[in-house]
Design a protein around this motif. Sequence first.
Motif, PDB file in Angstrom:
ATOM      1  N   LEU A  17       0.828  -1.235  -0.035  1.00 37.48           N
ATOM      2  CA  LEU A  17      -0.030  -0.237  -0.110  1.00 37.48           C
ATOM      3  C   LEU A  17       0.904   1.337  -0.090  1.00 37.48           C
ATOM      4  CD1 LEU A  17      -2.862  -1.180   2.580  1.00 37.48           C
ATOM      5  CD2 LEU A  17      -3.047  -0.541   0.280  1.00 37.48           C
ATOM      6  N   LYS A  18       2.023   1.216   0.718  1.00 40.45           N
ATOM      7  CA  LYS A  18       2.681   2.299   0.937  1.00 40.45           C
ATOM      8  C   LYS A  18       3.413   2.638  -0.231  1.00 40.45           C
ATOM      9  CE  LYS A  18       6.426   4.494   3.397  1.00 40.45           C
ATOM     10  NZ  LYS A  18       7.571   4.118   4.774  1.00 40.45           N
ATOM     11  N   GLN A  19       4.126   1.435  -0.885  1.00 34.68           N
ATOM     12  CA  GLN A  19       4.864   1.682  -2.156  1.00 34.68           C
ATOM     13  C   GLN A  19       4.042   2.211  -3.356  1.00 34.68           C
ATOM     14  OE1 GLN A  19       6.735  -2.117  -2.663  1.00 34.68           O
ATOM     15  NE2 GLN A  19       7.877  -2.134  -0.916  1.00 34.68           N
ATOM     16  N   LEU A  20       2.663   1.438  -3.407  1.00 38.25           N
ATOM     17  CA  LEU A  20       2.101   1.760  -4.403  1.00 38.25           C
ATOM     18  C   LEU A  20       1.344   3.487  -4.458  1.00 38.25           C
ATOM     19  CD1 LEU A  20       1.899  -0.994  -4.963  1.00 38.25           C
ATOM     20  CD2 LEU A  20      -0.335  -0.999  -5.474  1.00 38.25           C
ATOM     21  N   GLY A  21       1.166   3.732  -3.302  1.00 37.63           N
ATOM     22  CA  GLY A  21       0.713   5.327  -3.084  1.00 37.63           C
ATOM     23  C   GLY A  21       1.790   6.376  -3.469  1.00 37.63           C
ATOM     24  N   GLU A  22       2.982   5.794  -3.187  1.00 37.27           N
ATOM     25  CA  GLU A  22       4.002   6.986  -3.446  1.00 37.27           C
ATOM     26  C   GLU A  22       4.236   6.813  -4.884  1.00 37.27           C
ATOM     27  OE1 GLU A  22       7.399   5.266  -1.278  1.00 37.27           O
ATOM     28  OE2 GLU A  22       6.693   6.154   0.697  1.00 37.27           O
ATOM     29  N   ALA A  23       4.241   5.681  -5.491  1.00 39.74           N
ATOM     30  CA  ALA A  23       4.550   5.532  -6.914  1.00 39.74           C
ATOM     31  C   ALA A  23       3.295   6.116  -7.735  1.00 39.74           C
ATOM     32  CB  ALA A  23       4.476   4.083  -7.326  1.00 39.74           C
ATOM     33  N   PHE A  24       2.135   6.036  -7.169  1.00 36.29           N
ATOM     34  CA  PHE A  24       1.117   6.963  -8.041  1.00 36.29           C
ATOM     35  C   PHE A  24       1.280   8.495  -7.965  1.00 36.29           C
ATOM     36  CE2 PHE A  24      -1.438   2.889  -7.538  1.00 36.29           C
ATOM     37  CZ  PHE A  24      -1.043   2.219  -8.525  1.00 36.29           C
ATOM     38  N   ARG A  25       1.653   8.931  -6.828  1.00 38.00           N
ATOM     39  CA  ARG A  25       1.588  10.233  -6.265  1.00 38.00           C
ATOM     40  C   ARG A  25       2.673  10.929  -7.339  1.00 38.00           C
ATOM     41  NH1 ARG A  25      -0.089   8.862  -1.036  1.00 38.00           N
ATOM     42  NH2 ARG A  25       1.966   8.087  -0.398  1.00 38.00           N
ATOM     43  N   VAL A  27       3.456  10.174 -10.006  1.00 38.02           N
ATOM     44  CA  VAL A  27       3.245  10.402 -11.691  1.00 38.02           C
ATOM     45  C   VAL A  27       1.981  11.226 -11.631  1.00 38.02           C
ATOM     46  CG1 VAL A  27       4.205   8.367 -12.334  1.00 38.02           C
ATOM     47  CG2 VAL A  27       1.780   8.334 -11.609  1.00 38.02           C
ATOM     48  N   GLY A  28       1.363  11.936 -10.350  1.00 35.50           N
ATOM     49  CA  GLY A  28       0.741  12.994 -10.540  1.00 35.50           C
ATOM     50  C   GLY A  28      -0.787  12.519 -10.461  1.00 35.50           C
ATOM     51  N   ILE A  29      -1.082  11.202  -9.761  1.00 37.00           N
ATOM     52  CA  ILE A  29      -2.299  10.622  -9.740  1.00 37.00           C
ATOM     53  C   ILE A  29      -2.946  11.031  -8.539  1.00 37.00           C
ATOM     54  CG2 ILE A  29      -3.480   8.540  -9.268  1.00 37.00           C
ATOM     55  CD1 ILE A  29      -1.619   6.969 -11.030  1.00 37.00           C
ATOM     56  N   GLU A  30      -3.854  11.903  -8.469  1.00 38.20           N
ATOM     57  CA  GLU A  30      -4.761  12.182  -7.397  1.00 38.20           C
ATOM     58  C   GLU A  30      -5.288  11.503  -6.436  1.00 38.20           C
ATOM     59  OE1 GLU A  30      -7.417  15.505  -8.628  1.00 38.20           O
ATOM     60  OE2 GLU A  30      -5.876  16.695  -9.704  1.00 38.20           O
ATOM     61  N   THR A  31      -5.658  10.216  -6.881  1.00 36.53           N
ATOM     62  CA  THR A  31      -6.345   9.307  -5.914  1.00 36.53           C
ATOM     63  C   THR A  31      -5.399   8.161  -5.685  1.00 36.53           C
ATOM     64  OG1 THR A  31      -7.294   8.318  -8.170  1.00 36.53           O
ATOM     65  CG2 THR A  31      -8.704   9.760  -6.623  1.00 36.53           C
ATOM     66  N   ALA A  32      -4.096   8.461  -5.360  1.00 39.61           N
ATOM     67  CA  ALA A  32      -3.072   7.582  -5.129  1.00 39.61           C
ATOM     68  C   ALA A  32      -3.377   6.627  -4.359  1.00 39.61           C
ATOM     69  CB  ALA A  32      -1.788   8.359  -4.931  1.00 39.61           C
ATOM     70  N   GLN A  33      -3.787   6.962  -2.974  1.00 39.18           N
ATOM     71  CA  GLN A  33      -3.907   5.856  -1.953  1.00 39.18           C
ATOM     72  C   GLN A  33      -5.305   5.205  -2.153  1.00 39.18           C
ATOM     73  OE1 GLN A  33      -1.163   6.235   0.133  1.00 39.18           O
ATOM     74  NE2 GLN A  33      -1.646   4.312   0.390  1.00 39.18           N
ATOM     75  N   LEU A  38      -7.516  -0.317  -3.710  1.00 38.54           N
ATOM     76  CA  LEU A  38      -8.440  -1.076  -4.728  1.00 38.54           C
ATOM     77  C   LEU A  38      -7.429  -2.015  -5.529  1.00 38.54           C
ATOM     78  CD1 LEU A  38     -10.753   1.941  -5.921  1.00 38.54           C
ATOM     79  CD2 LEU A  38     -11.277   0.087  -4.113  1.00 38.54           C
ATOM     80  N   LEU A  39      -6.497  -1.668  -5.876  1.00 34.00           N
ATOM     81  CA  LEU A  39      -5.640  -2.453  -6.706  1.00 34.00           C
ATOM     82  C   LEU A  39      -4.998  -3.653  -5.755  1.00 34.00           C
ATOM     83  CD1 LEU A  39      -3.828  -0.429  -9.166  1.00 34.00           C
ATOM     84  CD2 LEU A  39      -6.069  -1.621  -9.406  1.00 34.00           C
ATOM     85  N   THR A  40      -4.874  -3.392  -4.462  1.00 32.66           N
ATOM     86  CA  THR A  40      -4.216  -4.520  -3.688  1.00 32.66           C
ATOM     87  C   THR A  40      -5.280  -5.604  -3.092  1.00 32.66           C
ATOM     88  OG1 THR A  40      -2.476  -2.731  -2.772  1.00 32.66           O
ATOM     89  CG2 THR A  40      -2.971  -4.651  -1.433  1.00 32.66           C
ATOM     90  N   LEU A  41      -6.271  -4.801  -2.932  1.00 35.47           N
ATOM     91  CA  LEU A  41      -7.555  -5.688  -2.314  1.00 35.47           C
ATOM     92  C   LEU A  41      -7.894  -6.715  -3.623  1.00 35.47           C
ATOM     93  CD1 LEU A  41      -9.820  -3.116  -0.862  1.00 35.47           C
ATOM     94  CD2 LEU A  41      -8.485  -4.845   0.330  1.00 35.47           C
ATOM     95  N   ARG A  73      -0.129  -1.130 -15.209  1.00 33.16           N
ATOM     96  CA  ARG A  73      -1.341  -0.529 -16.164  1.00 33.16           C
ATOM     97  C   ARG A  73      -1.607   0.787 -15.657  1.00 33.16           C
ATOM     98  NH1 ARG A  73      -5.515  -5.117 -16.678  1.00 33.16           N
ATOM     99  NH2 ARG A  73      -6.734  -3.591 -17.789  1.00 33.16           N
ATOM    100  N   ARG A  74      -1.581   0.882 -14.209  1.00 31.81           N
ATOM    101  CA  ARG A  74      -2.286   2.178 -13.591  1.00 31.81           C
ATOM    102  C   ARG A  74      -1.104   3.324 -13.812  1.00 31.81           C
ATOM    103  NH1 ARG A  74      -4.771   5.849 -13.569  1.00 31.81           N
ATOM    104  NH2 ARG A  74      -5.711   7.046 -11.700  1.00 31.81           N
ATOM    105  N   LEU A  75       0.360   2.809 -13.777  1.00 33.55           N
ATOM    106  CA  LEU A  75       1.255   4.140 -14.164  1.00 33.55           C
ATOM    107  C   LEU A  75       1.231   4.474 -15.486  1.00 33.55           C
ATOM    108  CD1 LEU A  75       4.239   2.501 -12.080  1.00 33.55           C
ATOM    109  CD2 LEU A  75       2.906   4.596 -11.526  1.00 33.55           C
ATOM    110  N   THR A  76       0.472   3.843 -16.398  1.00 34.30           N
ATOM    111  CA  THR A  76       0.379   4.140 -17.890  1.00 34.30           C
ATOM    112  C   THR A  76      -1.027   5.026 -17.952  1.00 34.30           C
ATOM    113  OG1 THR A  76      -1.053   2.352 -18.581  1.00 34.30           O
ATOM    114  CG2 THR A  76       1.456   2.243 -18.679  1.00 34.30           C
TER     115      THR A  76
END
Length: 294
Positions: A17-25, A27-33, A38-41, A73-76
């Motif tokens: 959860l922590k790693q994904l949230g940081e990676a998404f933030r 690249v500018g994804i506002e709903t990162a966490q 959702l993807l981890t679940l 996929r989300r990082l794209t």
Amino acid sequence: MRDADLIQPETTRLAALKQLGEAFREVGIETAQRDARLLTLDAAGLTHAQLIQAPRERLGDQAAAKLREHVRRRLTREPVARILGEWEFWSLPFTLAPDVLVPRPDSETVVAAALLALKERRNASDGLRVLDLGTGSGCLLVALLTELKGATGVGVDLAPQAVETARFNAARNGVADRAEFTESDWAQAITGQFDLVVSNPPYIANAVIEGLEPEVKQHDPRLALAGGPDGLDAYRAIAQALPGILAPDGVVALEIGSDQAESVPAIYRAAGYAVEGPFADFGARPRAIVLRRT
């Protein structure tokens, strides 16, 4: 991608959860966490409660592999809903396909406005006929039929895949016996009159689409977005169709763009309809109007 490769079988759910949230933030994804959760679940096959109860459990081989693919996929900037293949609307699940829009919470305003307009008839809905123009996933029609227990409905769409997807969603949500779906260019293939007509038509001006977020311009069907040079083409087409499909005491509920609170009502007032609204969405922006014959 390097961020996806950080997810290994020994990675704990909490660390993921922590790693994904940081990676998404990054690249500018506002709903990162939210997206990370959702993807981890989904990858781990967990409920939110199960995640809370055992956050330090390791992912394991299968979940880690699935989550890595989700992250790539989300990082794209592919939307989470597309990755999951389904999304919730009106507290109901809807399967998605490439030819349908992802149901937005803001579109629930159309359902709420329609139900309010029918408040005098809602508890005696037997015989009510509902028409959904440009049904997409079927979310508007299916949501309304779950509320109007005695009503039947027809959903039309120009895209064959959308028609099949909407038909599947009606069955998934238990209203298939009261819903029909067919291919049609707006109401051209429709006969008879309806007590309620709803639509979330394409309303984005063509030139604006390229400036939208990648999640929309790259992954939503252009047919469901492009509203012509001024974004109003679909509203004009619906206005032309209404005299032949709307019952004398029928009502219409339409989604509008947040900048169309004046332009869309003007089309219908000129066509002889009384306009109620606009009704605001969850962000307090104009999002729906209701029409009645005058």
